[in-house]
Design a protein around this motif. Structure first.
Motif, PDB file in Angstrom:
ATOM      1  N   GLN A 256       0.837  -1.175   0.000  1.00  0.00           N
ATOM      2  CA  GLN A 256       0.000   0.000   0.000  1.00  0.00           C
ATOM      3  C   GLN A 256       0.880   1.236   0.000  1.00  0.00           C
TER       4      GLN A 256
ATOM      5  N   GLN B  57      -6.560   9.908  -5.979  1.00  0.00           N
ATOM      6  CA  GLN B  57      -7.993   9.726  -6.192  1.00  0.00           C
ATOM      7  C   GLN B  57      -8.639   9.263  -4.898  1.00  0.00           C
TER       8      GLN B  57
ATOM      9  N   TYR C 277     -12.011   7.120  -3.478  1.00  0.00           N
ATOM     10  CA  TYR C 277     -13.062   6.180  -3.836  1.00  0.00           C
ATOM     11  C   TYR C 277     -13.912   5.894  -2.602  1.00  0.00           C
TER      12      TYR C 277
ATOM     13  N   PHE D  18     -11.502   5.382   0.468  1.00  0.00           N
ATOM     14  CA  PHE D  18     -10.117   5.016   0.191  1.00  0.00           C
ATOM     15  C   PHE D  18      -9.449   6.093  -0.660  1.00  0.00           C
TER      16      PHE D  18
ATOM     17  N   MET E 102      -0.990   2.215  -9.459  1.00  0.00           N
ATOM     18  CA  MET E 102      -1.963   2.852  -8.590  1.00  0.00           C
ATOM     19  C   MET E 102      -2.119   2.012  -7.336  1.00  0.00           C
ATOM     20  N   ARG E 103      -1.943   2.641  -6.178  1.00  0.00           N
ATOM     21  CA  ARG E 103      -1.963   1.919  -4.908  1.00  0.00           C
ATOM     22  C   ARG E 103      -3.019   2.514  -4.013  1.00  0.00           C
ATOM     23  N   PHE E 104      -3.745   1.620  -3.329  1.00  0.00           N
ATOM     24  CA  PHE E 104      -4.822   2.035  -2.437  1.00  0.00           C
ATOM     25  C   PHE E 104      -4.393   1.935  -0.984  1.00  0.00           C
ATOM     26  N   GLY E 105      -4.931   2.828  -0.156  1.00  0.00           N
ATOM     27  CA  GLY E 105      -4.721   2.741   1.274  1.00  0.00           C
ATOM     28  C   GLY E 105      -5.716   1.788   1.905  1.00  0.00           C
ATOM     29  N   ALA E 106      -5.669   1.710   3.229  1.00  0.00           N
ATOM     30  CA  ALA E 106      -6.518   0.757   3.959  1.00  0.00           C
ATOM     31  C   ALA E 106      -7.907   1.314   4.235  1.00  0.00           C
TER      32      ALA E 106
ATOM     33  N   PHE F 258     -15.126  -0.070 -11.064  1.00  0.00           N
ATOM     34  CA  PHE F 258     -15.046  -1.339 -10.353  1.00  0.00           C
ATOM     35  C   PHE F 258     -16.302  -2.179 -10.510  1.00  0.00           C
ATOM     36  N   GLY F 259     -16.094  -3.485 -10.521  1.00  0.00           N
ATOM     37  CA  GLY F 259     -17.192  -4.430 -10.408  1.00  0.00           C
ATOM     38  C   GLY F 259     -17.564  -4.630  -8.948  1.00  0.00           C
ATOM     39  N   PRO F 260     -18.606  -5.425  -8.694  1.00  0.00           N
ATOM     40  CA  PRO F 260     -19.082  -5.638  -7.320  1.00  0.00           C
ATOM     41  C   PRO F 260     -18.230  -6.605  -6.513  1.00  0.00           C
TER      42      PRO F 260
ATOM     43  N   GLN G  20      -9.400  -4.463   5.175  1.00  0.00           N
ATOM     44  CA  GLN G  20      -8.141  -3.909   4.681  1.00  0.00           C
ATOM     45  C   GLN G  20      -8.336  -3.198   3.355  1.00  0.00           C
ATOM     46  N   GLY G  21      -7.276  -2.588   2.871  1.00  0.00           N
ATOM     47  CA  GLY G  21      -7.309  -1.913   1.594  1.00  0.00           C
ATOM     48  C   GLY G  21      -7.148  -2.881   0.441  1.00  0.00           C
TER      49      GLY G  21
ATOM     50  N   LEU H 267     -11.675  -8.034  -6.504  1.00  0.00           N
ATOM     51  CA  LEU H 267     -12.307  -6.947  -7.249  1.00  0.00           C
ATOM     52  C   LEU H 267     -11.647  -6.793  -8.602  1.00  0.00           C
TER      53      LEU H 267
ATOM     54  N   GLY I 115     -18.270  -3.452   1.648  1.00  0.00           N
ATOM     55  CA  GLY I 115     -17.180  -4.314   1.219  1.00  0.00           C
ATOM     56  C   GLY I 115     -17.257  -4.771  -0.217  1.00  0.00           C
ATOM     57  N   ARG I 116     -17.988  -4.070  -1.055  1.00  0.00           N
ATOM     58  CA  ARG I 116     -18.093  -4.468  -2.457  1.00  0.00           C
ATOM     59  C   ARG I 116     -17.376  -3.498  -3.364  1.00  0.00           C
ATOM     60  N   GLY I 117     -17.882  -3.289  -4.559  1.00  0.00           N
ATOM     61  CA  GLY I 117     -17.165  -2.487  -5.538  1.00  0.00           C
ATOM     62  C   GLY I 117     -16.957  -1.055  -5.107  1.00  0.00           C
ATOM     63  N   LEU I 118     -15.862  -0.476  -5.582  1.00  0.00           N
ATOM     64  CA  LEU I 118     -15.550   0.913  -5.266  1.00  0.00           C
ATOM     65  C   LEU I 118     -16.141   1.842  -6.320  1.00  0.00           C
TER      66      LEU I 118
ATOM     67  N   GLN J 252     -16.601   2.933  -0.874  1.00  0.00           N
ATOM     68  CA  GLN J 252     -16.996   1.526  -0.940  1.00  0.00           C
ATOM     69  C   GLN J 252     -18.094   1.269   0.076  1.00  0.00           C
TER      70      GLN J 252
END
Lengths: 110, 116
Positions: free
Chosen positions: A2, A33, A35, A88, A98-102, B107-109, B41-42, B91, A40-43, A37
């Protein structure tokens, strides 16, 4: 691995209050960027700010970027219960990295 | 128009079995990404496709993980001999041509994988 780290990990506020989330990162970036969520599904992409920009607005969202401090903030004004979600930040380097945080878990109480 | 779709939405499997996860990107999107997200988590980057080639596979955690893409459409992520630590939401995202791959991703679901 991350790149971005969001702060706080969790935030609980009342409807109508403003919510501020922060993101710090370690290396230089092309853009950052935010995002959202749900469950717990798509962003869903919220907003992108480029490295040469300092502030950007979209509706009730305001994003700032301070490249000297390697940090960004996301402000949601006049929050609603429907804003409850995880948020996020994602940092983009080069053309493919591209890296996402927690994430920050936001709860808005009605 | 239709967004990114993934199937199955949930998958429960036994340790040691192989699983295949599918992603249908938005029509016309040339770039496709796979991420893994463990509970709370991320996102961990796994692999990125530009068309049907994979210039960046650096995130695949082990040789049990592989992915392929047919042209500029469907992608399949395969996990062989699943382990309990593979349990996560997987994902998929895509982005249109003409944008840098580090611009907006759609993103998808997700597929929630549980390995017993």
């Amino acid at each position: 691995s991350q790149q971005g780290e969001e702060d706080p990990q969790a935030l609980s506020i009342q409807e109508g209050e403003n919510a501020t989330m922060n993101c710090s990162y370690k290396t230089s970036i092309n853009n950052l960027q935010w995002y959202r969520q749900n469950s717990g599904r798509g962003l869903v992409h919220l907003i992108l700010i480029r490295s040469n920009e300092r502030e950007k607005h979209s509706g009730r969202l305001r994003v700032t970027l301070d490249t000297s401090k390697k940090s960004s903030s996301l402000l949601i004004t006049a929050s609603r219960a429907a804003d409850t979600a995880s948020y996020f930040c994602a940092t983009a380097r080069g053309t493919t990295d591209m890296r996402f945080g927690a994430g920050t878990r936001l709860t808005v109480k009605p | 128009g239709a967004g990114v779709s993934q199937s199955p939405s949930n998958k429960v499997t036994e340790k040691g079995k192989d699983v295949e996860l599918r992603c249908d990107p938005i029509s016309g999107h040339t770039a496709l990404y796979w991420y893994r997200q463990r509970l709370g988590q991320g996102l961990e980057f796994l692999i990125y496709f530009q068309g049907n080639s994979a210039p960046d596979k650096s995130g695949l955690p082990s040789d049990r993980f592989s992915a392929e893409r047919t042209g500029e459409s469907v992608s399949t992520l395969t996990i062989q001999r699943t382990q309990q630590e593979d349990s996560a939401v997987y994902l998929c995202a895509s982005s249109p041509p003409g944008l840098a791959v580090t611009d907006t991703q759609y993103f998808g679901p997700g597929t929630r994988l549980t390995v017993l």
